[in-house]
Design a protein around this motif. Structure first.
Motif, mmCIF file in Angstrom:
data_model
loop_
_atom_site.group_PDB
_atom_site.id
_atom_site.type_symbol
_atom_site.label_atom_id
_atom_site.label_comp_id
_atom_site.label_asym_id
_atom_site.label_seq_id
_atom_site.Cartn_x
_atom_site.Cartn_y
_atom_site.Cartn_z
ATOM 1 N N GLU A 155 43.679 76.150 79.085
ATOM 2 C CA GLU A 155 44.225 76.028 80.433
ATOM 3 C C GLU A 155 43.783 77.213 81.314
ATOM 4 O OE1 GLU A 155 45.888 73.224 80.981
ATOM 5 O OE2 GLU A 155 46.106 73.809 83.096
ATOM 6 N N GLY A 156 43.001 76.933 82.338
ATOM 7 C CA GLY A 156 42.596 77.995 83.262
ATOM 8 C C GLY A 156 41.525 78.939 82.722
ATOM 9 N N ALA A 157 40.953 78.631 81.557
ATOM 10 C CA ALA A 157 39.939 79.537 80.992
ATOM 11 C C ALA A 157 38.626 79.410 81.753
ATOM 12 C CB ALA A 157 39.728 79.233 79.515
ATOM 13 N N ASP A 158 37.884 80.516 81.824
ATOM 14 C CA ASP A 158 36.573 80.496 82.475
ATOM 15 C C ASP A 158 35.490 80.023 81.526
ATOM 16 O OD1 ASP A 158 37.116 81.996 85.162
ATOM 17 O OD2 ASP A 158 38.228 83.060 83.605
ATOM 18 N N VAL A 159 35.680 80.316 80.226
ATOM 19 C CA VAL A 159 34.747 79.827 79.206
ATOM 20 C C VAL A 159 35.564 79.136 78.119
ATOM 21 C CG1 VAL A 159 33.136 80.521 77.383
ATOM 22 C CG2 VAL A 159 33.013 81.620 79.614
ATOM 23 N N ILE A 160 35.149 77.925 77.759
ATOM 24 C CA ILE A 160 35.777 77.218 76.639
ATOM 25 C C ILE A 160 34.697 76.976 75.592
ATOM 26 C CG2 ILE A 160 36.886 75.067 75.895
ATOM 27 C CD1 ILE A 160 38.244 74.887 78.559
ATOM 28 N N VAL A 161 34.961 77.411 74.352
ATOM 29 C CA VAL A 161 34.011 77.168 73.266
ATOM 30 C C VAL A 161 34.693 76.272 72.243
ATOM 31 C CG1 VAL A 161 32.487 78.210 71.552
ATOM 32 C CG2 VAL A 161 33.135 79.526 73.578
ATOM 33 N N ILE A 162 34.058 75.145 71.926
ATOM 34 C CA ILE A 162 34.618 74.242 70.918
ATOM 35 C C ILE A 162 33.731 74.318 69.692
ATOM 36 C CG2 ILE A 162 35.444 71.897 70.524
ATOM 37 C CD1 ILE A 162 35.885 71.685 73.363
ATOM 38 N N ASN A 163 34.292 74.869 68.621
ATOM 39 C CA ASN A 163 33.541 75.064 67.379
ATOM 40 C C ASN A 163 33.875 73.893 66.452
ATOM 41 O OD1 ASN A 163 32.039 76.147 65.358
ATOM 42 N ND2 ASN A 163 33.353 77.921 64.996
ATOM 43 N N THR A 164 32.933 72.996 66.269
ATOM 44 C CA THR A 164 33.244 71.666 65.718
ATOM 45 C C THR A 164 32.930 71.517 64.233
ATOM 46 O OG1 THR A 164 31.031 70.856 66.200
ATOM 47 C CG2 THR A 164 32.673 70.649 67.958
ATOM 48 N N CYS A 165 33.469 70.427 63.688
ATOM 49 C CA CYS A 165 33.284 70.072 62.275
ATOM 50 C C CYS A 165 32.745 68.653 62.202
ATOM 51 C CB CYS A 165 34.641 70.143 61.582
ATOM 52 S SG CYS A 165 34.644 69.436 59.933
ATOM 53 N N ALA A 166 31.789 68.417 61.289
ATOM 54 C CA ALA A 166 31.159 67.095 61.195
ATOM 55 C C ALA A 166 31.461 66.417 59.861
ATOM 56 C CB ALA A 166 29.648 67.244 61.359
ATOM 57 N N ARG A 202 38.480 70.738 88.660
ATOM 58 C CA ARG A 202 39.298 71.689 89.423
ATOM 59 C C ARG A 202 38.626 73.055 89.490
ATOM 60 N NH1 ARG A 202 43.446 69.236 86.416
ATOM 61 N NH2 ARG A 202 43.442 70.937 84.912
ATOM 62 N N ASN A 203 37.857 73.398 88.461
ATOM 63 C CA ASN A 203 37.249 74.727 88.375
ATOM 64 C C ASN A 203 35.764 74.573 88.012
ATOM 65 O OD1 ASN A 203 36.508 77.341 87.819
ATOM 66 N ND2 ASN A 203 37.827 77.577 86.022
ATOM 67 N N PRO A 204 34.922 74.236 89.010
ATOM 68 C CA PRO A 204 33.519 73.915 88.718
ATOM 69 C C PRO A 204 32.736 75.073 88.101
ATOM 70 C CG PRO A 204 34.106 73.323 90.983
ATOM 71 C CD PRO A 204 35.232 74.133 90.448
ATOM 72 N N GLY A 205 33.260 76.304 88.243
ATOM 73 C CA GLY A 205 32.562 77.457 87.652
ATOM 74 C C GLY A 205 32.812 77.611 86.157
ATOM 75 N N GLN A 206 33.715 76.794 85.632
ATOM 76 C CA GLN A 206 34.043 76.900 84.208
ATOM 77 C C GLN A 206 32.813 76.549 83.349
ATOM 78 O OE1 GLN A 206 36.673 73.789 82.493
ATOM 79 N NE2 GLN A 206 38.002 75.509 81.930
ATOM 80 N N ALA A 218 39.743 90.458 88.072
ATOM 81 C CA ALA A 218 40.428 90.545 86.770
ATOM 82 C C ALA A 218 39.451 90.032 85.713
ATOM 83 C CB ALA A 218 41.682 89.674 86.794
ATOM 84 N N PRO A 219 39.619 90.447 84.446
ATOM 85 C CA PRO A 219 38.683 89.972 83.424
ATOM 86 C C PRO A 219 38.738 88.444 83.316
ATOM 87 C CG PRO A 219 40.315 91.483 82.462
ATOM 88 C CD PRO A 219 40.658 91.323 83.913
ATOM 89 N N PRO A 220 37.587 87.791 83.221
ATOM 90 C CA PRO A 220 37.589 86.338 83.029
ATOM 91 C C PRO A 220 38.140 85.974 81.642
ATOM 92 C CG PRO A 220 35.362 87.214 82.833
ATOM 93 C CD PRO A 220 36.233 88.356 83.242
ATOM 94 N N LEU A 221 38.631 84.752 81.522
ATOM 95 C CA LEU A 221 39.325 84.339 80.295
ATOM 96 C C LEU A 221 38.445 83.427 79.445
ATOM 97 C CD1 LEU A 221 42.746 83.442 81.978
ATOM 98 C CD2 LEU A 221 41.951 85.672 81.123
ATOM 99 N N ALA A 222 38.538 83.593 78.128
ATOM 100 C CA ALA A 222 37.755 82.738 77.222
ATOM 101 C C ALA A 222 38.659 82.191 76.128
ATOM 102 C CB ALA A 222 36.611 83.535 76.611
ATOM 103 N N GLY A 243 36.015 65.160 76.072
ATOM 104 C CA GLY A 243 36.068 64.223 77.202
ATOM 105 C C GLY A 243 37.155 64.635 78.194
ATOM 106 N N ALA A 244 38.314 65.035 77.657
ATOM 107 C CA ALA A 244 39.450 65.378 78.524
ATOM 108 C C ALA A 244 39.188 66.645 79.346
ATOM 109 C CB ALA A 244 40.706 65.557 77.666
ATOM 110 N N LEU A 245 38.235 67.469 78.936
ATOM 111 C CA LEU A 245 37.973 68.719 79.662
ATOM 112 C C LEU A 245 37.347 68.481 81.029
ATOM 113 C CD1 LEU A 245 36.557 71.036 76.845
ATOM 114 C CD2 LEU A 245 38.854 71.003 77.801
ATOM 115 N N VAL A 246 36.870 67.262 81.258
ATOM 116 C CA VAL A 246 36.184 66.964 82.525
ATOM 117 C C VAL A 246 37.118 67.211 83.723
ATOM 118 C CG1 VAL A 246 36.670 64.468 82.735
ATOM 119 C CG2 VAL A 246 34.466 65.387 83.477
ATOM 120 N N HIS A 247 38.427 66.972 83.537
ATOM 121 C CA HIS A 247 39.380 67.128 84.650
ATOM 122 C C HIS A 247 39.517 68.589 85.058
ATOM 123 C CE1 HIS A 247 40.173 62.994 83.773
ATOM 124 N NE2 HIS A 247 40.529 63.301 82.554
ATOM 125 N N GLY A 248 39.674 69.459 84.045
ATOM 126 C CA GLY A 248 39.785 70.895 84.321
ATOM 127 C C GLY A 248 38.532 71.418 84.999
#
Ligand code: 5AD
Ligand code: SF4
Length: 470
Positions: free
Chosen positions: A69-80, A102-106, A32-36, A94-99
């Motif tokens: 949740e369950g995404a294969d790619v997560i992009v965080i576009n930040t502000c300074a 569970r999903n080391p390929g993320q 299935a298509p991977p999720l972003a 920091g909290a993304l470390v848990h996901g």
């Protein structure tokens, strides 16, 4: 067109598209298509950048999803821009470390203005080892190349060297709305206001070519977009790096002559560069919404000089007078900073008196936040946090009263509004915007979404109006 800023050669963009195609072929092998997921912090420029990131992700064969949740790619576009925004990003990253456990390929990516701050990049490198890819705003167009490198497991990628930036055209866009669209007309900032990190993170001012912008607006109008916002850190600098006599008023007028039923907005305008010519174009073009965001930052001329704003209180007030002479019912919004280093309470009171004198329709209020590497962060800052908060509170109360009074003046009038969405309250099932951008709640048939309609304003609060269809 001759110009002074570099343009990314089309073959380099083509190469990025080839990387997209390669990743797409790889992703097509999966059942299935991977999720972003793309998470955006900060300003509208970041929202516009995220639409490009999503566009590139779609080309790479990802399906865009609304949560991480369950995404294969997560992009965080930040502000300074302020400390608070950065803390939120660090907390969430920091909290993304848990996901990821569970999903080391993320694949976790961080981009935007924070990525361009050397101390942030270092902290991510050392202490956030689950982040795979970090790149600054000037490198956005190379996202496919970076993601491919990470996907092929060639280690972590950090592309955060200082970069003045260039213009990259021809990137795919994934627009999140069907009615409202952002169009970047320029990037970067040369103003170096002494408190601001943006000139360090987004590079030098550079303009897109007028024909490219106008073609984008034509296409949006044809697709039925009805509310188009021209974006730039300081739109009034548009065209300074282009050959010929292009400037922002000329671009705005040309954009307003594109056929179609839509309204044009723009942001942000530096008061020192907002000209009579701009106000005249706003006044004469019915497609240009009668609204302007004109950040004043402080009502005291000594503080303004320390901020390197290059106008005085009197000059700001003169601009507002001229603006209202040309467009009497203009909606005027602004930004202000309380607690700039060395600002006394007496100087703060000049800010209060300025808002009483101008009576803005809405105000975005900030407490000064020191940004590493900016001149203001080196200044002595003797005022206590409590005193700054007390001043901030006084400002909020004054502005809330003014906003409410301004909104009350709408009641009983009939306004042409764009019905732009559905509300949360079932009795007020629709939302709409006046031409000046004020939010209106009303009830009506959802089939009206995407139409302009005459609405009678029947009530209001500090934040919004309520009304009924005429
Ligand atoms: N601290 C507080 N507010 C800031 N802004 C920019 N830099 C800072 C800072 N260091 C505000 C300004 C600007 C808006 C986008 O953010 O008011 O106009
Ligand atoms: Fe920052 Fe001033 Fe540039 Fe706005 S004009 S982005 S406040 S430096």
């Amino acid at each position: 067109m001759k110009r002074t800023t570099p343009v990314i050669p089309p073959e380099d963009i083509r190469r990025q598209k080839e990387y997209c195609a390669q990743l797409r072929a790889m992703n097509a092998q999966r059942p299935a298509p991977p999720l972003a997921y793309v998470d955006t912090y900060g300003c509208q420029q970041n929202e516009a950048d995220s639409e490009l990131l999503r566009g590139m992700l779609c080309e790479m064969g990802y399906e865009i999803v609304p949560t991480g949740e369950g995404a294969d790619v997560i992009v965080i576009n930040t502000c300074a821009i302020r400390e608070h925004a950065e803390q939120r990003v660090f907390g969430n990253v920091g909290a993304l470390v848990h996901g990821k456990r569970r999903n080391p390929g993320q694949i976790i990516c961080l981009c935007g203005c924070m990525a361009q701050e050397p101390h942030v990049a270092e902290r991510l490198r050392q202490s956030y080892r689950h982040v795979d890819l970090v790149f600054g705003p000037q490198q956005l167009w190379r996202f496919p190349e970076f993601l491919r490198r990470v996907a092929l497991r060639r280690g972590r990628v950090f592309e955060t060297e200082p970069d003045d930036g260039a213009i990259a055209e021809g990137l795919p866009v994934y627009r999140s709305g069907k009615l409202k669209a952002w169009v970047s007309i320029m990037y970067g900032c040369n103003n170096f206001c002494s408190y601001c990190i943006v000139p360090y993170t987004r590079g030098r001012e550079r303009s897109r070519e007028p024909e490219v912008i106008l073609n984008e607006i034509r296409a949006l109008a044809e697709q039925g977009y009805m509310d188009i916002t021209l974006l730039g850190q300081n739109v009034n600098s548009y065209g300074r790096d282009l050959e010929g006599d292009w400037d922002f008023p000329r671009l705005l007028e040309a954009a307003a002559s594109v056929p179609g039923e839509f309204l044009l907005r723009f942001m942000t305008s530096h008061p020192k560069d907002a000209t009579e010519k701009l106000f005249d174009v706003m006044a004469k073009c019915p497609k240009v919404a009668p609204v302007i965001h004109l950040p004043f930052q402080s009502g005291n001329s000594r503080v303004l000089a320390a901020m390197n704003r290059r106008y005085t209180r009197e000059q700001y007030l003169d601009k507002v007078r001229l603006l209202r002479e040309r467009i009497p019912d203009v909606v005027l919004t602004s930004d202000v900073i309380v607690g700039f280093p060395g600002e006394t309470t007496e100087e703060f009171e000049d800010t209060l008196s300025l808002i009483e004198e101008v009576r803005f329709d809405a105000l975005f209020t900030f407490i000064y936040s020191p940004r590493r590497g900016t001149p203001a962060a080196e200044l002595p800052d003797p005022m206590s946090k409590e005193e700054k908060s007390a001043n901030f509170q006084r400002l909020l109360e004054a502005q809330n009263r003014i906003s409410l009074e301004k909104h009350r003046a709408y009641t009983g009038t009939v306004r042409r509004c764009l019905i732009d969405g559905s509300g949360e309250d079932p009795r007020n099932s629709l939302t709409a915007r006046t031409a000046g951008g004020r939010l209106v709640h009303l009830s009506g048939d959802p089939a009206l979404i995407g139409r302009f309609a005459e609405i009678k304003i029947t009530g209001c609060s500090t934040w919004a109006l309520s009304g009924e269809l005429v």
